[in-house]
Write a protein that holds these residues in place. Sequence first.
Motif, short mmCIF file in Angstrom:
data_model
loop_
_atom_site.label_atom_id
_atom_site.label_comp_id
_atom_site.label_asym_id
_atom_site.label_seq_id
_atom_site.Cartn_x
_atom_site.Cartn_y
_atom_site.Cartn_z
N HIS A 32 54.19 46.51 39.48
CA HIS A 32 54.47 45.17 40.01
C HIS A 32 55.83 44.71 39.50
N ASN A 33 56.80 45.61 39.51
CA ASN A 33 58.07 45.34 38.87
C ASN A 33 59.01 44.56 39.79
N LYS A 34 59.17 43.28 39.49
CA LYS A 34 60.10 42.47 40.26
C LYS A 34 61.54 42.73 39.85
N LYS A 35 61.72 43.38 38.68
CA LYS A 35 63.07 43.69 38.22
C LYS A 35 63.67 44.85 39.01
N LEU A 36 62.81 45.75 39.49
CA LEU A 36 63.29 46.92 40.23
C LEU A 36 62.85 46.85 41.69
N ARG A 37 63.82 46.81 42.56
CA ARG A 37 63.56 46.94 44.00
C ARG A 37 64.05 48.33 44.38
N SER A 41 71.18 39.49 42.55
CA SER A 41 70.28 40.57 42.95
C SER A 41 69.71 40.30 44.33
N GLY A 42 69.51 39.00 44.65
CA GLY A 42 69.00 38.65 45.98
C GLY A 42 69.99 39.01 47.07
N SER A 43 71.26 38.72 46.84
CA SER A 43 72.29 39.04 47.84
C SER A 43 72.39 40.54 48.07
N ILE A 44 72.39 41.31 46.98
CA ILE A 44 72.49 42.76 47.11
C ILE A 44 71.24 43.33 47.77
N THR A 45 70.07 42.81 47.38
CA THR A 45 68.82 43.32 47.94
C THR A 45 68.77 43.13 49.45
N LYS A 46 69.23 41.99 49.92
CA LYS A 46 69.19 41.71 51.36
C LYS A 46 70.26 42.50 52.12
N SER A 47 71.30 42.96 51.41
CA SER A 47 72.42 43.64 52.07
C SER A 47 72.32 45.16 51.98
N ARG A 48 71.55 45.68 51.08
CA ARG A 48 71.55 47.11 50.74
C ARG A 48 70.94 47.97 51.83
N ASP A 49 71.14 49.27 51.69
CA ASP A 49 70.44 50.26 52.48
C ASP A 49 69.17 50.62 51.71
N PRO A 50 68.00 50.20 52.17
CA PRO A 50 66.77 50.43 51.39
C PRO A 50 66.40 51.89 51.24
N ASN A 51 67.02 52.77 52.03
CA ASN A 51 66.74 54.19 51.89
C ASN A 51 67.42 54.78 50.65
N LEU A 52 68.62 54.30 50.34
CA LEU A 52 69.43 54.95 49.32
C LEU A 52 69.87 54.04 48.18
N GLY A 100 76.58 35.80 43.46
CA GLY A 100 75.60 34.98 44.16
C GLY A 100 76.22 34.09 45.22
N GLU A 101 77.55 33.89 45.16
CA GLU A 101 78.23 33.05 46.14
C GLU A 101 78.54 33.80 47.43
N PHE A 118 78.10 40.66 51.97
CA PHE A 118 77.91 41.67 50.94
C PHE A 118 77.79 43.07 51.54
N LYS A 119 77.34 43.16 52.78
CA LYS A 119 77.19 44.47 53.42
C LYS A 119 78.51 45.22 53.45
N HIS A 120 79.62 44.48 53.54
CA HIS A 120 80.94 45.12 53.60
C HIS A 120 81.31 45.75 52.26
N PHE A 121 80.73 45.22 51.18
CA PHE A 121 81.20 45.61 49.84
C PHE A 121 80.32 46.69 49.20
N ILE A 122 79.15 46.96 49.77
CA ILE A 122 78.31 48.02 49.22
C ILE A 122 77.98 49.06 50.29
#
Length: 626
Positions: free
Chosen positions: A391-396, A424-435, A562-563, A569-573
Amino acid sequence: MNEINSLLQQPTDYIDDDIKTLEWREHIRVRPGMYIGKLGDGTAADDGIYVLLKEVLDNCIDEFMMGYGKSITVTIQDNRVTIRDYGRGIPLNKVIDVSSRMNTGAKYDSKAFKKSVGLNGVGIKAVNALSSSFRIASFRDNECNEVEYEAANIVRQTDIVATNERNGTLVSFIPDPTIFINYVYQDEFVENLLKNYVFLNAGLTIVYNGKTFHSKNGLADLLNEKMTTDPLYPIIHLKGDDIEVVITHCNQYGEEYYSFVNGQYTTQGGSHLSAFKETVGRVIKEYYNKGFEYSDIRSGIVAAISIKVEEPVFESQTKTKLGSKDMGPEGPSVSKFIGDFIKKGLDNYLHINSETSDILLRKITESEKERKAIAGITKLARERAKKANLHNKKLRDCRIHLTDSKVENKEESCLFITEGDSASGSITKSRDPNLQAVFSLRGKPLNCFGLTKKIVYENEEFNLLQAALNIEDGLEGLRYNKVIIATDADVDGMHIRLLLITFFLQFFPELIKSDHVYILQTPLFRVRNKQKTIYCYSEEERQQAVKELGKNPEITRFKGLGEISPDEFKHFIGPDMRLDLVSIKKEDLIKEMLEFYMGKNTMDRQHFIIKNLVVEEDLVNVEIAS
């Protein structure tokens, strides 16, 4: 709606025109990853432009290994790479064949190239196909044949002519900028590559842009180059037919290995490294005749192994992990070959050199004592980490990991370490969840300099981070190829970076030494008008953007991750993500460096800060002047 569903359910036609046959050059250019791994832009050591360089160099090294040509000259200028060896040279009538006809080469005949890396007849052809300009010339017995290509199409071909050049081969190419976007060769990565070549081939000289690389002591020189702290005892150096190993221990945590097959740096190890580690542990345990655990025996070890295998089998085209089980079609198993050599050589060495064996015994005993002291804590910490991970909210987490087998792009897997919920919220929503996975810190981590490994298990943040990376027992279980520290570009963010790097250097230095740790660059400014938006990573880029966009553009200063909105953020990761590799050189003595920056030498550090301080007023004056 029914009509749409009906159309969607109709089978797609499969006709003659659907069948395509690509020429060899087209196939390589359309599917470069099948031949050289990833593309990249030169900011990582395994980017494609370095693979191209290596493919050509491997042929030069093969000549040296066969006893021909003791020197190689490499120049890189304006992205043109020129490599000249002084081996036998390519048979003059076969220059076109070896550079542009697939599955053509001398290495299929083990008599000519008994233990070569490149056995598939593709390497030099891939370099040709992925270059905008490619030139190859062979010099043999006072005659020369030369061919030039553009995108693998012949544009100039000479007849065989007389020459005064020494025997050998010259290859010159420019990686195609339409394939490798905005690439730059970095001297650090090129020089590390060339150093490995000379360490593995004692007596070879490589001159790169006027700088000479040479090694007399082979792998012993490599270990001295890599170690960032003094060895506890003189390097054990064992050499035999088709095998060379070096072993020592240092006062550091973890295990540090460098493994090679036929001159190829196998960064992910393989069957040879597994056999080496297992045998070294067993031989030392049997020598002392004590019930030591292998983890205690190998704690702090720094070692390297190089073997030569006939017709090696690698687990990927980029040859970073050996899959061969045998030394050759008629040879012993890799495990038996290495096991027999280590058992005899290492056991004899320890019996003869009693001073070394005494030092090693003390090191093992100290590691055992520390392990036992934290055994209870370790068990509880593992249980806490397992429960937390459920139930680790620290690791997505992401879906694809470095440890996954039969996954082509697993080396693209990464873990972002962020601070705070907004970032972490910004990166989580922007990331590629596969990788791409995200680990969220809660505030600043502990300064762990000078502490023992006990703190890794007692501190919840470190315990969960260690569990997320799966590195408690070494890098073999590492779940992500890149560990990316993503913090704000302010004083607090910089401090968090230092604390995390201190943690890795203190307890898992091999993570940094194996080039797994990076710093994420994020833009400081957004400059835009109604037609265009430019993200700027420095003050210089901001000024250039203002000039480009003209009068009164809108300028936004990003103070924290966070701003930045998830859409931005999708452009930067994404594919153009900017990363700075965290690297350590021999002169960066870890203990002394951490003592200065993270220790209690308050006055020394205070004087350093005052001497190097840049006042905000100075920055303003510089901006006004510019």
